[in-house]
Structures are given as C-alpha cells and as structure tokens.
Scaffold this motif. Structure first.
Motif, mmCIF file in Angstrom:
data_model
loop_
_atom_site.group_PDB
_atom_site.id
_atom_site.type_symbol
_atom_site.label_atom_id
_atom_site.label_comp_id
_atom_site.label_asym_id
_atom_site.label_seq_id
_atom_site.Cartn_x
_atom_site.Cartn_y
_atom_site.Cartn_z
ATOM 1 N N THR A 34 35.580 22.485 21.905
ATOM 2 C CA THR A 34 36.430 23.607 21.703
ATOM 3 C C THR A 34 37.739 23.493 22.490
ATOM 4 O O THR A 34 38.893 23.564 22.136
ATOM 5 C CB THR A 34 35.931 24.750 21.745
ATOM 6 N N LEU A 35 37.401 23.106 23.666
ATOM 7 C CA LEU A 35 38.500 22.777 24.866
ATOM 8 C C LEU A 35 39.344 21.735 24.578
ATOM 9 O O LEU A 35 40.625 21.627 24.773
ATOM 10 C CB LEU A 35 37.794 23.084 26.350
ATOM 11 N N LEU A 37 39.974 20.719 21.556
ATOM 12 C CA LEU A 37 40.933 20.883 20.437
ATOM 13 C C LEU A 37 42.186 21.493 20.978
ATOM 14 O O LEU A 37 43.437 21.447 20.552
ATOM 15 C CB LEU A 37 40.182 21.483 19.473
ATOM 16 N N ILE A 38 41.788 22.553 21.996
ATOM 17 C CA ILE A 38 42.871 23.630 22.435
ATOM 18 C C ILE A 38 43.937 22.608 23.513
ATOM 19 O O ILE A 38 45.200 22.697 23.330
ATOM 20 C CB ILE A 38 42.207 24.399 23.202
ATOM 21 N N ASP A 39 43.357 21.759 23.903
ATOM 22 C CA ASP A 39 44.046 21.087 25.051
ATOM 23 C C ASP A 39 44.034 19.531 24.996
ATOM 24 O O ASP A 39 43.366 18.856 25.370
ATOM 25 C CB ASP A 39 43.699 21.321 26.471
ATOM 26 N N PRO A 40 44.764 18.957 23.971
ATOM 27 C CA PRO A 40 44.872 17.532 23.630
ATOM 28 C C PRO A 40 45.062 16.739 24.920
ATOM 29 O O PRO A 40 44.703 15.628 24.753
ATOM 30 C CB PRO A 40 45.990 17.457 22.483
ATOM 31 N N ARG A 43 41.831 15.743 26.292
ATOM 32 C CA ARG A 43 40.822 15.428 25.335
ATOM 33 C C ARG A 43 39.749 14.263 26.018
ATOM 34 O O ARG A 43 38.639 14.581 25.843
ATOM 35 C CB ARG A 43 41.241 14.757 24.204
#
Length: 68
Positions: A34-35, A37-40, A43
């Motif tokens: 999830t993190l 996806l939020i912060d590319p 990744r």
C-alpha cells in the motif's frame, strides 16, 4: 489427567504461534505494498522490505536441523 485436558482446552482458545506470525507477515506485506502504491519514488525500498519480511517468515517456519 484432568489438568492436562483443561490445559489443552485452554490452549485451544488462543491461536498458535505460526498463525500469529502469518497474520503479522500478511499485514506487514499488505501495508508495504500500500505504501509502495502511495509513494512511487520509494517502491523499490518497500519491495525489498516485503522480500525480507517474507524471507524471515519462511526461515522461521523451516524446521531446525540437528547438524552432524
């Protein structure tokens, strides 16, 4: 004998160690993805942490060898 049966019954109410570990790993991996996806930009870091988490889980589930 009655005490042993009572202890087994009491233990039945609580999840096993492996079940708790699996739940913690699942929550951790879902949170890391999830993190990611939020912060590319981070990744790869989150993916590496997920790999370490799953690797540690597999390592803890493996039976310990007696060694010769």
């Amino acid at each position: 004998m009655i005490r042993e049966l009572e202890q087994k019954r009491r233990r039945g109410n609580f999840p096993e160690r492996d079940e708790i570990l699996a739940i913690v790993v699942l929550i951790s991996v879902v949170g890391l993805f999830t993190l990611a996806l939020i912060d590319p930009s981070a990744r790869s870091t989150f993916a590496d942490l997920a790999k370490v988490t799953v690797g540690a889980y597999i390592g803890l589930l493996m039976p310990k060898g007696g060694g010769k």
